[in-house]
Design a protein around this motif. Structure first.
Motif, PDB file in Angstrom:
ATOM      1  N   VAL A 191      43.252 117.462 -26.236  1.00 16.01           N
ATOM      2  CA  VAL A 191      43.825 116.130 -26.403  1.00 16.01           C
ATOM      3  C   VAL A 191      43.233 115.248 -25.317  1.00 16.01           C
ATOM      4  N   TRP A 192      42.792 114.116 -25.719  1.00 15.49           N
ATOM      5  CA  TRP A 192      42.318 113.149 -24.727  1.00 15.49           C
ATOM      6  C   TRP A 192      42.930 111.799 -25.052  1.00 15.49           C
ATOM      7  N   ILE A 193      43.707 111.296 -24.109  1.00 11.98           N
ATOM      8  CA  ILE A 193      44.291 109.972 -24.259  1.00 11.98           C
ATOM      9  C   ILE A 193      43.682 109.102 -23.170  1.00 11.98           C
ATOM     10  N   GLY A 194      43.061 108.040 -23.565  1.00 11.57           N
ATOM     11  CA  GLY A 194      42.456 107.160 -22.562  1.00 11.57           C
ATOM     12  C   GLY A 194      43.067 105.775 -22.638  1.00 11.57           C
ATOM     13  N   ASP A 195      44.049 105.526 -21.788  1.00 17.10           N
ATOM     14  CA  ASP A 195      44.688 104.203 -21.768  1.00 17.10           C
ATOM     15  C   ASP A 195      44.074 103.351 -20.664  1.00 17.10           C
ATOM     16  N   VAL A 196      43.535 102.227 -21.059  1.00 20.19           N
ATOM     17  CA  VAL A 196      43.055 101.270 -20.072  1.00 20.19           C
ATOM     18  C   VAL A 196      43.747  99.949 -20.359  1.00 20.19           C
ATOM     19  N   ILE A 197      44.394  99.429 -19.353  1.00 16.15           N
ATOM     20  CA  ILE A 197      45.080  98.144 -19.520  1.00 16.15           C
ATOM     21  C   ILE A 197      44.426  97.126 -18.592  1.00 16.15           C
ATOM     22  N   ILE A 198      44.059  95.999 -19.155  1.00 17.50           N
ATOM     23  CA  ILE A 198      43.549  94.909 -18.322  1.00 17.50           C
ATOM     24  C   ILE A 198      44.586  93.794 -18.389  1.00 17.50           C
ATOM     25  N   ARG A 199      45.339  93.641 -17.325  1.00 18.50           N
ATOM     26  CA  ARG A 199      46.442  92.676 -17.320  1.00 18.50           C
ATOM     27  C   ARG A 199      45.912  91.245 -17.202  1.00 18.50           C
ATOM     28  N   ALA A 200      46.803  90.328 -17.498  1.00 24.55           N
ATOM     29  CA  ALA A 200      46.414  88.911 -17.528  1.00 24.55           C
ATOM     30  C   ALA A 200      45.771  88.475 -16.217  1.00 24.55           C
ATOM     31  N   GLU A 201      46.292  89.008 -15.108  1.00 24.48           N
ATOM     32  CA  GLU A 201      45.794  88.564 -13.806  1.00 24.48           C
ATOM     33  C   GLU A 201      44.497  89.273 -13.396  1.00 24.48           C
ATOM     34  N   ALA A 202      44.076  90.270 -14.162  1.00 27.87           N
ATOM     35  CA  ALA A 202      42.915  91.078 -13.768  1.00 27.87           C
ATOM     36  C   ALA A 202      41.611  90.501 -14.315  1.00 27.87           C
ATOM     37  N   GLU A 203      41.323  89.290 -13.962  1.00 28.79           N
ATOM     38  CA  GLU A 203      40.086  88.663 -14.425  1.00 28.79           C
ATOM     39  C   GLU A 203      38.886  89.337 -13.784  1.00 28.79           C
ATOM     40  N   GLY A 204      37.776  89.314 -14.515  1.00 34.53           N
ATOM     41  CA  GLY A 204      36.547  89.884 -13.974  1.00 34.53           C
ATOM     42  C   GLY A 204      36.532  91.402 -13.973  1.00 34.53           C
ATOM     43  N   THR A 205      37.424  92.017 -14.729  1.00 38.28           N
ATOM     44  CA  THR A 205      37.449  93.476 -14.827  1.00 38.28           C
ATOM     45  C   THR A 205      36.226  93.966 -15.588  1.00 38.28           C
ATOM     46  N   ASP A 206      35.713  95.110 -15.115  1.00 35.37           N
ATOM     47  CA  ASP A 206      34.575  95.728 -15.785  1.00 35.37           C
ATOM     48  C   ASP A 206      34.959  97.175 -16.075  1.00 35.37           C
ATOM     49  N   THR A 207      35.099  97.522 -17.333  1.00 37.24           N
ATOM     50  CA  THR A 207      35.567  98.869 -17.652  1.00 37.24           C
ATOM     51  C   THR A 207      34.857  99.436 -18.868  1.00 37.24           C
ATOM     52  N   TYR A 208      34.678 100.738 -18.830  1.00 35.81           N
ATOM     53  CA  TYR A 208      34.170 101.416 -20.019  1.00 35.81           C
ATOM     54  C   TYR A 208      34.726 102.831 -20.034  1.00 35.81           C
ATOM     55  N   GLU A 209      35.212 103.269 -21.187  1.00 33.15           N
ATOM     56  CA  GLU A 209      35.717 104.634 -21.268  1.00 33.15           C
ATOM     57  C   GLU A 209      35.155 105.327 -22.495  1.00 33.15           C
ATOM     58  N   LEU A 210      34.900 106.606 -22.293  1.00 33.14           N
ATOM     59  CA  LEU A 210      34.211 107.384 -23.312  1.00 33.14           C
ATOM     60  C   LEU A 210      34.766 108.800 -23.353  1.00 33.14           C
ATOM     61  N   ASN A 211      34.953 109.306 -24.555  1.00 31.07           N
ATOM     62  CA  ASN A 211      35.306 110.714 -24.712  1.00 31.07           C
ATOM     63  C   ASN A 211      34.442 111.295 -25.819  1.00 31.07           C
ATOM     64  N   ARG A 212      33.829 112.438 -25.522  1.00 34.62           N
ATOM     65  CA  ARG A 212      33.033 113.093 -26.562  1.00 34.62           C
ATOM     66  C   ARG A 212      33.391 114.568 -26.619  1.00 34.62           C
ATOM     67  N   ASN A 213      33.478 115.069 -27.840  1.00 38.84           N
ATOM     68  CA  ASN A 213      33.811 116.478 -28.035  1.00 38.84           C
ATOM     69  C   ASN A 213      32.787 117.130 -28.943  1.00 38.84           C
ATOM     70  N   LEU A 214      32.399 118.314 -28.530  1.00 34.55           N
ATOM     71  CA  LEU A 214      31.440 119.069 -29.317  1.00 34.55           C
ATOM     72  C   LEU A 214      32.171 120.277 -29.899  1.00 34.55           C
ATOM     73  N   VAL A 215      32.235 120.317 -31.204  1.00 35.09           N
ATOM     74  CA  VAL A 215      32.990 121.358 -31.891  1.00 35.09           C
ATOM     75  C   VAL A 215      32.030 122.477 -32.293  1.00 35.09           C
ATOM     76  N   LEU A 216      32.259 123.673 -31.727  1.00 30.91           N
ATOM     77  CA  LEU A 216      31.284 124.747 -31.932  1.00 30.91           C
ATOM     78  C   LEU A 216      31.637 125.690 -33.072  1.00 30.91           C
ATOM     79  N   THR A 217      32.913 125.741 -33.449  1.00 33.70           N
ATOM     80  CA  THR A 217      33.307 126.652 -34.529  1.00 33.70           C
ATOM     81  C   THR A 217      34.398 125.990 -35.374  1.00 33.70           C
ATOM     82  N   ASP A 218      34.745 126.665 -36.447  1.00 36.80           N
ATOM     83  CA  ASP A 218      35.900 126.240 -37.242  1.00 36.80           C
ATOM     84  C   ASP A 218      37.185 126.572 -36.480  1.00 36.80           C
TER      85      ASP A 218
END
Ligand SMILES: Nc1ncnc2c1ncn2[C@@H]1O[C@H](COP(=O)(O)OP(=O)(O)OP(=O)(O)O)[C@@H](O)[C@H]1O
Ligand SMILES: [Mg+2]
Lengths: 402, 250
Positions: A262-289
């Motif tokens: 399970v991967w939950i990626g919560d990013v919140i940019i609030r009203a006062e957070a001007e100039g925020t620079d964010t990037y989030e990534l999740n990758r999964n490699l499924v090897l079997t059934d």
């Protein structure tokens, strides 16, 4: 343009040190719905501490290490629990490990905290404080077995820089629920590496809060999920101040029946957070059934003035084209498969700046690849791979560096 | 001495027949050019020889020195001495060129070369192909330009030293300097006269540097015309039209 001023997700707004403020989860709650509560051994129902996790710290000479009681005022300041297990851990720990890196001090070696589970239920607390302009690397190495809930606080002062490695090297039957919260001062830099390989149920919740502008957080994660293993990462980056940066990159591989991530990626940019620079990534490699991936990136932007904001999530099988290309050069299927998986996770492992840990993680990933039911010809492949690295410790990349 | 014999090869992709009876023999020391319009099945032939899982062989055989490579896995074919330089080389994230090459060389030669010898050999081969040594550390084909990818295909050819090389449009996307460098690489590979080359192309440009012994015109999934190098010139000036018609009516 209709920018909201309050985040829609109120998930992280209810915080308290008091267990009673959180009802016992039923599994229907948003924050618990992916977690197998039945396998938590009552950590969410107030399980009595009857076991032990022994903490052993091998510190850099410049770093101060203390074991302190519950009442020490430096403990519990940075983080207020946001769920029941976290509150339970806070209410139940007997002693906290407090690591302080004094002002302007640059630690000359990593400080390694070994948390060795000796069975049974245990609760813990760790606080790491970097005073202004200090620099340090801290390793949290979880080994042995336990049913363990803890909170970890990272207080990164103005201009300070902290790298953290949280290694979940637990034995197969461990249960570990952890909150790892970082608070960043002005121009502070925080890099965390979460490597989750062992354990039965592992649920890590890294979070970041910014106290002043200029904070920079990079959160990386590598995990390998085997048969019947549940590995969950829940990230929260809360941008409340202007001009801060965050990067999140979590990658995992899954193999065999019942492997669940399970991967939950919560990013919140609030009203006062001007100039925020964010990037989030999740990758999964499924090897079997038989595996299951729940990947939920969630980016909430409440200001019109961001420098950059993006998220991505991708889960898929090994790419046949990759395998074909490698095999078309004579590389046996199983070796090719390993190369692709290693390559996939390796892009993050390459970023590990502590050579010992990098090596450890590489070896651990190889071991995971060895034990997978996915690798039919594992033995033969291992030999072929070993053949390709006949000079121990040396790689072709290192040779080229000479 | 190597011989690649393609006999009455039929290949389907997703139940659609693409190759409809290809016959072609490449002997050691020979270079065969295959020319034909887009979609005529040239790459299908190349992939089928290499064993790409998407291509179903529905009939015929491909023999390398009498052994049916169609019975072999993809990697067995490569180790037996078949090499395919791909029209679109695949990007493999996180696998460095040097690690890939060393693993491939180890697999094909049957033993791991000493690191030092290997790295010297690789650097030498890269220099001849005018590839910046920094590429050794980069991820395989990732972010390479079209021309850089093609040079790396030839780098692999030179290091793996197969018996027969199938070059699928290795010339496309190359500027004139790169074309010369790549052609020289192919010529080094042909040098001893012990190897065979099957060169797929749309243009006679490369054939001026890599002289073919035979030219085959490919249309609608089969060879419809054969000749010497002069056939290539004819194709370039007159196009494939009359052959495609012949192919369609055959
Ligand atoms: N993987 C595939 N899936 C579906 N169709 C395919 C696939 N590969 C080939 N085909 C079809 O088979 C036919 C022959 O394609 P092929 O790539 O072999 O042609 P080609 O002669 O190499 O063309 P070009 O000169 O454009 O490279 C085409 O109609 C193509 O669309
Ligand atoms: Mg083609």
């Amino acid at each position: 343009m209709g920018v909201e001023t309050r985040p829609l997700s109120t998930l992280h707004e209810r915080t308290s040190y008091d267990v009673a403020d959180f009802p016992v989860p039923t599994g229907r709650e948003e924050e618990w719905r992916f977690t197998p509560l039945r396998r938590l051994r009552d950590l969410h129902k107030g399980a009595e501490a009857d076991g032990k996790v022994v903490v052993d710290v091998d510190a850099a000479p410049e770093v101060k290490v203390e074991t302190v009681g519950r009442t020490d005022e430096r403990v519990g300041k940075a983080y207020v629990p946001a769920d029941r297990v976290s509150a339970q851990a806070y209410a139940s720990f007997a002693q906290a490990t407090l690591i302080t890196v004094p002002k302007e001090v640059v630690a000359t070696s990593p400080t390694v905290v070994t948390l060795r589970g000796e069975g049974g239920v245990a609760y813990g607390h760790t606080t790491v404080v970097l005073e202004p302009f200090a620099q340090a690397t801290v390793v949290l190495d979880h080994i042995g077995t336990a049913t363990y809930a803890d909170n970890v606080e990272f207080v990164v002062g103005d201009g300070a820089s902290l790298s953290v490695f949280s290694l979940q090297n637990w034995a197969d039957d461990a249960v570990h629920l952890s909150h790892q919260h970082a608070r960043l001062g002005r121009d502070a830099k925080f890099t965390s590496f979460t490597v989750s390989l062992g354990g039965d149920v592992v649920r890590i919740a890294p979070s970041v809060a910014y106290d002043a502008p200029g904070g920079d957080a990079e959160l990386y994660g590598v995990y390998f999920v085997d048969k019947d293993q549940h590995i969950e990462h829940r990230l929260l980056v809360d941008h409340t101040t202007p001009n801060c940066r965050s990067r999140v990159d979590y990658r995992g591989a899954l193999q065999d029946e019942g492997a669940h991530t399970v991967w939950i990626g919560d990013v919140i940019i609030r009203a006062e957070a001007e100039g925020t620079d964010t990037y989030e990534l999740n990758r999964n490699l499924v090897l079997t059934d038989g595996t299951r991936v729940d990947s939920v990136p969630n980016l909430e932007i409440l200001t019109g003035e961001v420098a950059g904001a993006g998220h991505a999530s991708a889960s898929g099988r090994l790419d046949d084209q990759h395998l074909f290309y490698l095999q078309a050069r004579g590389i046996p299927h199983d070796v090719a498969r390993r190369m692709v998986v290693r390559g996939f996770l390796g892009q993050l492992v390459d970023k590990i700046t502590v050579p010992d840990i990098q090596e450890q993680v590489r070896t651990a990933i190889d071991k995971e690849l060895d034990r997978g039911g996915a690798s039919g010809a594992a033995g033969a492949a291992k030999q072929a791979v070993r053949g390709a690295s006949d000079e121990p410790g040396a790689t072709i990349e290192q040779e080229l560096d000479r | 001495m190597a011989t690649l014999e393609i006999r009455d090869l039929h290949v389907a992709v997703e139940d659609k027949e693409i190759l409809r009876g290809v016959n072609l023999t490449v002997r050691a020391g020979e270079t065969h050019a295959i020319m034909g319009p887009n979609g005529s099945g040239k790459s299908t032939l190349a992939y089928a020889i290499a064993g790409h899982p998407k291509y179903d062989v529905t009939g015929g055989e491909v023999l390398l020195d009498g052994e049916n490579v169609l019975d072999m896995t993809v990697d067995e074919r490569a180790r037996a001495g078949v090499f395919l330089a791909m029209q679109y080389p695949v990007e493999v994230p996180g696998v460095s060129v040097s690690n890939f090459l060393r693993t491939a060389v180890t697999a094909v030669r049957g033993e791991a070369p000493k690191l030092r010898d290997f790295s010297k050999e690789m650097r030498g081969a890269m220099a001849e192909l005018q590839i910046d040594p920094a590429f050794a550390q980069r991820n395989l084909n990732e972010g390479f330009s079209g021309g850089e990818k093609k040079r790396h295909e030839i780098l692999q050819l030179e290091m793996l030293k197969p018996k027969v090389a199938v070059l699928d449009e290795t010339d496309s996307g190359l500027d004139i300097d790169a074309l010369k460098v790549v052609s020289e690489g192919v010529n080094r590979f042909r040098e001893g006269g012990e190897t065979g080359v099957l060169l797929i192309t749309h243009y006679t440009r490369i054939l001026r540097y890599v002289k073919p012994d035979f030219v085959h015109v490919f249309a609608s999934g089969r060879v419809v015309e054969e000749g010497g190098p002069e056939l290539a010139e004819l194709l370039e000036s007159e196009g494939y039209e009359k052959f495609t018609k012949a192919g369609a009516s055959a």
